[in-house]
Scaffold this motif. Structure first.
Motif, mmCIF file in Angstrom:
data_model
loop_
_atom_site.group_PDB
_atom_site.id
_atom_site.type_symbol
_atom_site.label_atom_id
_atom_site.label_comp_id
_atom_site.label_asym_id
_atom_site.label_seq_id
_atom_site.Cartn_x
_atom_site.Cartn_y
_atom_site.Cartn_z
ATOM 1 N N ILE A 137 35.457 29.607 -2.096
ATOM 2 C CA ILE A 137 35.708 28.166 -2.179
ATOM 3 C C ILE A 137 36.876 27.924 -3.129
ATOM 4 O O ILE A 137 36.918 28.485 -4.231
ATOM 5 N N GLU A 138 37.817 27.106 -2.708
ATOM 6 C CA GLU A 138 38.977 26.792 -3.541
ATOM 7 C C GLU A 138 38.577 25.822 -4.654
ATOM 8 O O GLU A 138 37.486 25.262 -4.667
ATOM 9 N N GLY A 157 39.854 33.242 -18.784
ATOM 10 C CA GLY A 157 38.724 32.434 -18.341
ATOM 11 C C GLY A 157 39.077 31.315 -17.400
ATOM 12 O O GLY A 157 38.233 30.458 -17.108
ATOM 13 N N VAL A 158 40.310 31.290 -16.900
ATOM 14 C CA VAL A 158 40.727 30.227 -15.993
ATOM 15 C C VAL A 158 39.968 30.364 -14.669
ATOM 16 O O VAL A 158 39.888 31.450 -14.089
ATOM 17 N N VAL A 159 39.391 29.266 -14.193
ATOM 18 C CA VAL A 159 38.645 29.277 -12.932
ATOM 19 C C VAL A 159 39.627 29.256 -11.772
ATOM 20 O O VAL A 159 40.415 28.315 -11.619
ATOM 21 N N LEU A 160 39.577 30.307 -10.962
ATOM 22 C CA LEU A 160 40.476 30.439 -9.820
ATOM 23 C C LEU A 160 39.834 29.956 -8.515
ATOM 24 O O LEU A 160 40.513 29.879 -7.493
ATOM 25 N N GLY A 161 38.572 29.674 -8.566
ATOM 26 C CA GLY A 161 37.834 29.252 -7.375
ATOM 27 C C GLY A 161 36.373 29.588 -7.562
ATOM 28 O O GLY A 161 35.900 29.830 -8.684
ATOM 29 N N PHE A 162 35.626 29.655 -6.451
ATOM 30 C CA PHE A 162 34.194 29.906 -6.519
ATOM 31 C C PHE A 162 33.798 30.821 -5.366
ATOM 32 O O PHE A 162 34.425 30.816 -4.311
ATOM 33 N N VAL A 163 32.754 31.601 -5.590
ATOM 34 C CA VAL A 163 32.222 32.463 -4.544
ATOM 35 C C VAL A 163 30.736 32.150 -4.390
ATOM 36 O O VAL A 163 30.005 32.004 -5.365
ATOM 37 N N ASP A 221 28.917 26.769 -15.196
ATOM 38 C CA ASP A 221 27.787 27.679 -15.017
ATOM 39 C C ASP A 221 27.669 28.114 -13.561
ATOM 40 O O ASP A 221 28.162 27.442 -12.651
ATOM 41 N N ALA A 222 26.996 29.237 -13.359
ATOM 42 C CA ALA A 222 26.639 29.674 -12.010
ATOM 43 C C ALA A 222 25.329 28.997 -11.613
ATOM 44 O O ALA A 222 24.574 28.515 -12.455
ATOM 45 N N TRP A 223 25.073 28.954 -10.304
ATOM 46 C CA TRP A 223 23.845 28.339 -9.790
ATOM 47 C C TRP A 223 23.207 29.307 -8.817
ATOM 48 O O TRP A 223 23.890 29.968 -8.024
ATOM 49 N N SER A 224 21.884 29.396 -8.870
ATOM 50 C CA SER A 224 21.153 30.214 -7.897
ATOM 51 C C SER A 224 19.877 29.487 -7.522
ATOM 52 O O SER A 224 19.291 28.755 -8.335
ATOM 53 N N ILE A 240 34.925 31.977 -10.078
ATOM 54 C CA ILE A 240 35.777 33.167 -10.116
ATOM 55 C C ILE A 240 36.783 32.946 -11.244
ATOM 56 O O ILE A 240 37.597 32.024 -11.182
ATOM 57 N N ARG A 241 36.722 33.770 -12.274
ATOM 58 C CA ARG A 241 37.557 33.558 -13.454
ATOM 59 C C ARG A 241 38.668 34.594 -13.526
ATOM 60 O O ARG A 241 38.453 35.786 -13.282
#
Length: 645
Positions: free
Chosen positions: A152-153, A235-241, A205-208, A230-231
């Motif tokens: 995810i962008e 620590g820059v957030v580049l997106g999400f998985v 934070d991550a979520w599960s 995705i850091r």
């Protein structure tokens, strides 16, 4: 001006060949100048060092002599092709230490266009190659992973999905890439889950957890997922998985397990309360029967006592239905009876509990309705089917029909039950005018835990029906239904040709004794007193004891004078079976009847071992009289009758 790459400078090729050869220092990792035969004319110091030679020792040697024969042959062939064709060639090579090398061999042409030398540039790309290789492996792993993977962008659009996602949801990559991830969350429940996920990601934070998703074909699936940032560096957030696993089947099995555990808890609770509840019903039944026996015909009180008896018997049957949820061993009492009687009882049982919008119709077409079965089980079959039928008519009302007819292998019967082997049978039908059953559900209605009820359904009612009819009674079940046209459950049972069991009667019709002394052991005072009164009315003498210790004392060292032991199974301090064993040590021939409302330890095997009869609570005067006569008759048949005292 000559091309500096294609033409060698004047200083590079001295006429006499004796001038000092300069050192190459190109921008690549390693570089050298060779004669077409492989003699080193010039090389950078890094190459000499890598080959383990001093720079001066490398110049003038044949480069191919420094490699293993097989490797040298391949590299010599490349050099010869470049020299012959006058064209540059690049290729990827690998060193003996495993390093990956990009090699460019460039011809250096003389005045006549012939290659006078070869410029060789070697670049160690091991790091880049490993990085590309790792990326390739990572890409392949994502594509071949069992779990669905979504990248995810930062603007929460979908950048990538793997093959597992496409297989799970039915959405191809082309339909979801670049679209907002919210497209995957449809309806208020799913959107609420997305809001929770988004809140966690916004906090870094991550979520599960588990969420529902509607796939492309409209099905609802249950997904166990993790969504993580995705850091990059700093620590820059580049997106999400997000990684998904379809747990629809797992969730269903978990639900079934929880339901089974609930049913096990109910069964345990039922076993715990059945003994006490039947102890309560026992005195009610016995005293009501005693009252009926003493009142003259026409007395207005008799009708009230009859109602008390009927209610007590229905309560006892209800306990039996609850106990049937347990898989523990419980003695069955099959008898020959008419199905019409069961249907009439069920009608009385159902009518007060159904809404006024539902009518009950009895359609009894045959008098030949005798079956050999446990009446409580057949009662349960009818009640379960009728309850389901009433649920199907809960909104608009309708008609519940309980029908009975002979089924002697006629054409309609053969069509419904092609595999049935019964030559003479009774067909019981429970029909409703409700909403009907969709075709896709007809195949599953007898599956354990399958239910269409939103609340209150266990999914066991029809499973119990199937188990009783098919496995216990040797019958068959057939369902006919269509949406909007109601449903009809047809139950085919073997017809019994023997005599029907005698109906319940009052105490005056029960077989009596001849003054035999009975040792009665019962810890519940009301039931002990009621049973003692009935035994005396039946012609027995009674020594009533409140517990095992008192019974052992009353029995004495040899049990002289006692004709029979009538003992409850579940008592404080000592069970009835243990008491009987101790009494048998003093007098092995004493007949016994064990009594219980419910007990796990009373099995047919145990009764055979003890040589005892069994009487289930709550019992009637007639049931008690028959049980005692059976036990005494067996004892007399062995020539071991007890004294009358």
């Amino acid at each position: 001006m000559q091309d500096p790459i294609r033409r060698a400078p004047d200083w590079f090729l001295p006429a006499d060949g004796t001038s000092a050869v300069p050192t190459l220092d190109p921008a690549s990792n390693y570089a050298m100048l060779l004669r077409p035969d492989g003699t080193v004319l010039a090389a950078d110091e890094a190459l000499a060092s890598r080959l383990g030679l001093a720079h001066g020792d490398l110049v003038g040697r044949c480069i191919f002599d420094l490699f293993a024969p097989g490797v040298a042959a391949l590299r010599r062939a490349v050099a010869e092709d470049v020299a012959r064709l006058g064209l540059a060639r690049s290729y990827q090579d690998r060193s003996s230490s495993g390093h990956v090398l990009d090699v460019l061999v460039q011809p250096v042409l003389g005045e006549g266009g012939a290659a006078q030398a070869l410029a060789v540039f070697v670049c160690d790309v091991t790091g880049h190659w490993k990085l590309a290789h790792d990326r390739l492996r990572l890409s392949a792993a994502l594509e071949q992973a069992v779990e669905a993977v979504i990248l995810i962008e930062n603007d929460f659009t979908i950048g990538y999905v793997n093959q597992a996602f496409e297989a799970m949801t039915g959405y191809p990559h082309s339909e979801v890439r670049g679209r907002p991830v919210t497209m995957l969350y449809q309806g208020p429940i799913q959107q609420a889950a997305y809001a929770e996920i988004r809140a966690a990601l916004d906090e870094g934070d991550a979520w599960s957890g588990r969420t529902f998703h509607t796939v492309k074909d409209g099905r609802m699936i249950r997904v166990e997922k993790t969504v993580s940032p995705i850091r990059g560096r700093g620590g820059v957030v580049l997106g999400f998985v997000s990684v998904w696993r379809d747990v629809t089947r797992v969730a269903e099995l978990e639900r079934q397990l929880r339901q089974a555990q609930k049913m096990e808890a109910i069964a345990t609770l039922a076993g715990g309360i059945a003994h006490d509840f039947n102890n309560i019903l026992g005195p009610i039944i016995l005293h009501a029967e005693l009252g009926l026996a003493r009142l003259p015909e026409g007395d207005p009180v008799r009708s009230g006592l009859g109602e008390i008896l009927g209610a007590a018997h229905r309560a006892g049957a209800l306990v039996g239905q609850i106990l049937s949820l347990s898989r523990r061993s419980e003695a069955e009492e099959p008898s020959v009876f008419g199905l019409a009687d069961i249907l009439r009882e069920c009608e009385k049982f159902l009518r007060p509990s159904l809404p006024a919008t539902i009518d009950i119709v009895l359609d009894l077409r045959t008098p030949d309705d005798a079956v050999l079965a446990d009446p409580t089980q057949v009662h349960q079959v009818v009640i379960n089917l009728a309850t389901n039928a009433a649920y199907a008519m809960r909104r608009a009302g309708g008609t519940l029909t309980l029908a009975l007819e002979a089924a002697d292998r006629g054409a309609p019967c053969r069509a419904m039950f092609p595999d049935a082997q019964m030559e003479r049978a009774v067909l019981l039908t429970v029909r409703d005018t409700g909403e009907g059953i969709p075709p896709e559900r007809l195949e599953r209605i007898f599956d354990p835990f399958f239910t269409t009820r939103q609340r209150g359904g266990t999914g066991l009612g029809l499973t119990v029906v199937h188990g009783i009819v098919v496995e216990r009674l040797g019958g068959a079940v057939h369902v006919r239904s269509s949406p909007g046209a109601g449903a009809a459950f047809h139950v085919l049972l073997p017809r019994h040709e023997g005599r029907r069991s005698e109906a319940r009667a009052d105490g005056a019709q029960a077989p009596g004794g001849g003054g035999e002394l009975v040792l009665l052991v019962e810890d519940e005072a009301p039931l002990r007193q009621g049973t003692a009164m009935v035994l005396q009315r039946l012609g027995y003498r009674v020594r009533a004891c409140a517990g095992p210790e008192e019974a052992l004392e009353s029995f004495g060292p040899a049990g002289e004078g006692f004709a029979l032991v009538l003992a409850d199974v579940t008592m404080p301090g000592m069970t009835g079976t243990d008491l009987l064993r101790r009494l048998r040590q003093r007098r092995p021939d004493i007949p016994a009847v064990l009594v219980s409302g419910y007990s796990e330890i009373v099995t047919p095997e145990l009764l055979r071992e003890l040589g005892a009869d069994y009487l289930r609570k709550p019992f009637t005067i007639r049931g008690l009289g028959v049980a005692l006569q059976r036990a005494l008759g067996r004892s007399r048949g062995r020539g071991q009758g007890g004294g009358h005292g």
